[in-house]
Design a protein around this motif. Structure first.
Motif, PDB file in Angstrom:
ATOM      1  N   ALA A 195       0.836  -1.205   0.000  1.00  0.00           N
ATOM      2  CA  ALA A 195       0.000   0.000   0.000  1.00  0.00           C
ATOM      3  C   ALA A 195       0.869   1.251   0.000  1.00  0.00           C
ATOM      4  O   ALA A 195       0.564   2.230  -0.693  1.00  0.00           O
TER       5      ALA A 195
ATOM      6  N   THR B 162       0.872   4.004  -2.970  1.00  0.00           N
ATOM      7  CA  THR B 162       0.570   5.390  -2.596  1.00  0.00           C
ATOM      8  C   THR B 162       1.725   6.318  -2.944  1.00  0.00           C
ATOM      9  O   THR B 162       1.506   7.459  -3.371  1.00  0.00           O
TER      10      THR B 162
ATOM     11  N   ALA C 285      -4.194  13.931  -0.708  1.00  0.00           N
ATOM     12  CA  ALA C 285      -4.722  12.771   0.023  1.00  0.00           C
ATOM     13  C   ALA C 285      -3.720  11.614  -0.008  1.00  0.00           C
ATOM     14  O   ALA C 285      -3.530  10.921   0.999  1.00  0.00           O
ATOM     15  N   ALA C 286      -3.052  11.416  -1.149  1.00  0.00           N
ATOM     16  CA  ALA C 286      -2.053  10.348  -1.241  1.00  0.00           C
ATOM     17  C   ALA C 286      -0.873  10.626  -0.322  1.00  0.00           C
ATOM     18  O   ALA C 286      -0.343   9.707   0.321  1.00  0.00           O
TER      19      ALA C 286
ATOM     20  N   GLY D 214      -1.041  12.334   2.452  1.00  0.00           N
ATOM     21  CA  GLY D 214      -1.551  12.087   3.798  1.00  0.00           C
ATOM     22  C   GLY D 214      -1.606  10.604   4.137  1.00  0.00           C
ATOM     23  O   GLY D 214      -1.228  10.188   5.241  1.00  0.00           O
ATOM     24  N   VAL D 215      -2.062   9.786   3.194  1.00  0.00           N
ATOM     25  CA  VAL D 215      -2.109   8.337   3.415  1.00  0.00           C
ATOM     26  C   VAL D 215      -0.697   7.777   3.548  1.00  0.00           C
ATOM     27  O   VAL D 215      -0.442   6.905   4.380  1.00  0.00           O
TER      28      VAL D 215
ATOM     29  N   TYR E  78       0.466   8.497   6.980  1.00  0.00           N
ATOM     30  CA  TYR E  78      -0.203   7.592   7.917  1.00  0.00           C
ATOM     31  C   TYR E  78       0.426   6.202   7.873  1.00  0.00           C
ATOM     32  O   TYR E  78       0.649   5.583   8.919  1.00  0.00           O
ATOM     33  N   LEU E  79       0.720   5.701   6.682  1.00  0.00           N
ATOM     34  CA  LEU E  79       1.338   4.378   6.563  1.00  0.00           C
ATOM     35  C   LEU E  79       2.758   4.373   7.126  1.00  0.00           C
ATOM     36  O   LEU E  79       3.202   3.386   7.709  1.00  0.00           O
TER      37      LEU E  79
END
Length: 117
Positions: free
Chosen positions: A9, A13, A75-76, A78-79, A82-83
């Protein structure tokens, strides 16, 4: 297996974020136009200056709202952040509040309990 999905993921991303780096830069420029227009609107004394500042701010707003790939890129990113934090098993606080150690009332209660022992 969980690490494999986490890394997969993150890789996907990261590719999306890198591909959409130019629209994010365009979104940054649009936001700067919007901020500059609003700043000069509040600083302007003349009517002509206010109108021209609003025109610049509206151009920045329309440009920012029409930049959908830029929002997807944000958004990518941000993800991806987070990852990255999930890989290190760090807790993510979206709305950081006061910590218990910084609260003076909690410190007072703890010291009062120590005095009463």
């Amino acid at each position: 297996m969980k690490k494999f999905f986490l890394y997969s993921a993150a890789f996907i991303t990261a590719i999306i974020a890198l591909c959409l780096l130019a629209p994010v830069a365009g979104l940054l420029i649009s936001g700067a136009l919007l901020a500059a227009g609003l700043h000069y609107y509040t600083e302007s004394k003349s009517t002509f200056g206010k109108v021209m500042s609003l025109v610049v701010a509206l151009a920045g707003l329309v440009s920012a709202l029409s930049n959908i790939p830029g929002f997807i890129g944000l958004a990518a990113i941000g993800v991806l952040f987070y990852l990255y934090k999930a890989r290190k098993n760090e807790k993510i606080e979206f709305l950081p509040g006061k910590k218990e150690e910084e609260d003076p009332f909690t410190n007072f209660e703890r010291e009062w309990a120590n005095l009463n022992k």
